[in-house]
Design a protein around this motif. Structure first.
Motif, PDB file in Angstrom:
ATOM      1  N   ASP A   1      -6.379  -0.968   4.373  1.00 47.77           N
ATOM      2  CA  ASP A   1      -7.357  -1.909   4.908  1.00 47.77           C
ATOM      3  C   ASP A   1      -7.429  -3.110   3.966  1.00 47.77           C
ATOM      4  O   ASP A   1      -7.628  -2.946   2.754  1.00 47.77           O
TER       5      ASP A   1
ATOM      6  N   ASP B   1      -2.633   4.837   7.242  1.00 45.75           N
ATOM      7  CA  ASP B   1      -3.807   4.691   8.104  1.00 45.75           C
ATOM      8  C   ASP B   1      -5.032   4.216   7.324  1.00 45.75           C
ATOM      9  O   ASP B   1      -5.999   3.726   7.916  1.00 45.75           O
TER      10      ASP B   1
ATOM     11  N   ALA C   1      -9.703  -5.003   3.516  1.00 44.51           N
ATOM     12  CA  ALA C   1     -11.029  -5.071   2.887  1.00 44.51           C
ATOM     13  C   ALA C   1     -11.014  -4.458   1.488  1.00 44.51           C
ATOM     14  O   ALA C   1     -11.898  -4.734   0.676  1.00 44.51           O
ATOM     15  N   HIS C   2      -9.994  -3.654   1.189  1.00 48.64           N
ATOM     16  CA  HIS C   2      -9.891  -3.037  -0.124  1.00 48.64           C
ATOM     17  C   HIS C   2      -9.125  -3.912  -1.119  1.00 48.64           C
ATOM     18  O   HIS C   2      -8.929  -3.509  -2.267  1.00 48.64           O
TER      19      HIS C   2
ATOM     20  N   TRP D   1       0.872  -1.179   0.000  1.00 45.04           N
ATOM     21  CA  TRP D   1       0.000   0.000   0.000  1.00 45.04           C
ATOM     22  C   TRP D   1       0.903   1.221   0.000  1.00 45.04           C
ATOM     23  O   TRP D   1       1.632   1.473   0.943  1.00 45.04           O
TER      24      TRP D   1
END
Length: 357
Positions: free
Chosen positions: A125, A122, A127-128, A117
């Motif tokens: 995630d 922060d 989930a992405h 990433w």
């Protein structure tokens, strides 16, 4: 930056493939992503670390560094950093300021791949992440054929354009994939928000090389569904679904082969292209693995040649507003609009506020 209205070159807030998992070990690995030099290595426990690849002391490349347990030590002046990026040792100095930290990047290992990433840590995630199970990664009955990484001297968006419009298979890959019907197959589009382009090639001869290796005992015609699915700015899956020919009775799904296109920008005009195949057709056939690797490499050479011919021209002559678009461009143009929206969102988020405090 062509083909977008935004001048922003990259979408940072997404998971990108940094490496195949077996590329990263106890020897530091250098790789540039989005103009950032990064060094990768594994801790003694096996966890992967990604750290900015230049020592913040005097910019020595940490790809040449030595590992000291879980820490990485710059060979120029001996500054040493923990996997968190915290500076933990400076020769001849007992006190180290807390703010002596180095930039690190979130990593996730899934599907035999290491994902990075590059944006706001922060916001990182899992989930992405793309739905890898849907593609067949780590699923029973499916087999992964990793096929390395190719550096392409072309911007990342050109690679996505290429794999979202598979009509080129019927022209560019005539001597490799040998599926001329792909050029004339009318594209269909999925009915959901996901961008998917589908082409049907019916009554395909069983002696076409791909079909012969997938089904060596088959002598009947096949119906083949060929498609592209946009999963994220970093991942497009192209696929073949093989069916018994509807002309001979009820159509039956015989198997599926998903082709991985992991697109990770290195710089504005240079990209990492990660390749692999995930299939449930003959999953235990090593000879099929070998044939697929060779076939994918040959088609990739043709794609790379085409993209590298285009890249130096688009900055001088490319204008998405005046390009001709046909029926085959509906899917790719939808992807362009989505990517442009993501670029614009990051651009707006980073713009300074005009509000008076």
């Amino acid at each position: 930056m062509y083909p977008f209205t935004s001048d922003r070159p990259y979408i940072h807030n997404a998971w990108y493939i940094a490496a195949w998992a077996d590329e990263i070990g106890r020897t530091p690995l250098e790789r540039t992503i989005m103009d950032v030099p990064i060094v990768f290595y594994r801790t003694l426990a096996g966890g992967a670390v990604a750290m900015r690849g230049l020592c913040p002391h005097r910019n020595y490349p940490l790809g040449q560094a030595r590992l000291d347990g879980d820490n990485i030590r710059c060979p120029y002046h001996g500054f040493t950093y923990a996997p968190t990026g915290q500076c933990v040792a400076i020769p001849a100095q007992t006190s180290i300021p807390r703010h002596f930290r180095h930039r690190t990047y979130p990593l996730v290992e899934r599907g035999g791949l290491v994902w990075i990433w590059m944006g706001d840590a922060d916001a990182a995630d899992v989930a992405h992440m793309p739905e890898l199970a849907e593609i067949g990664f780590d699923q029973p009955g499916w087999h992964v054929v990793p096929n390395g990484r190719t550096v392409v001297n072309a911007r990342w968006s050109l690679i996505i354009d290429n794999v979202m419009d598979l009509s080129h298979v019927g022209f560019l890959h005539l001597t490799t994939i040998e599926a001329p019907d792909a050029g004339d197959a009318r594209p269909e589009h999925g009915a959901t928000d996901r961008i998917e382009v589908i082409r049907w090639m019916c009554d395909q001869k069983p002696d076409t090389p791909y079909y012969r290796h997938a089904f060596p005992d088959n002598r009947d015609l096949l119906d083949v569904e060929m498609g592209s699915v946009f999963h994220s700015p970093a991942l497009v899956i192209t696929y073949f679904k093989f069916y018994s020919a509807a002309a001979r009775g009820p159509r039956r799904l015989l198997g599926m082969s998903n082709h991985l296109h992991g697109v990770t920008p290195e710089s504005r005009g240079r990209s990492h292209d990660f390749s692999g195949v995930v299939r449930n057709v003959r999953p235990d056939a090593p000879e099929f693995d070998l044939w697929l690797r060779d076939a994918v490499n040959r088609t990739r050479e043709e794609d790379v040649d085409a993209l590298e011919r285009i890249e130096p021209l688009v900055d001088r002559f490319g204008d998405a507003r005046t390009e001709l678009s046909g029926i085959g461009d509906v899917g790719p143009n939808r992807v362009r609009r989505r990517l442009n929206a993501l670029l614009k969102a990051e651009e707006d988020a980073s713009a300074p506020s005009d509000a008076t405090p």
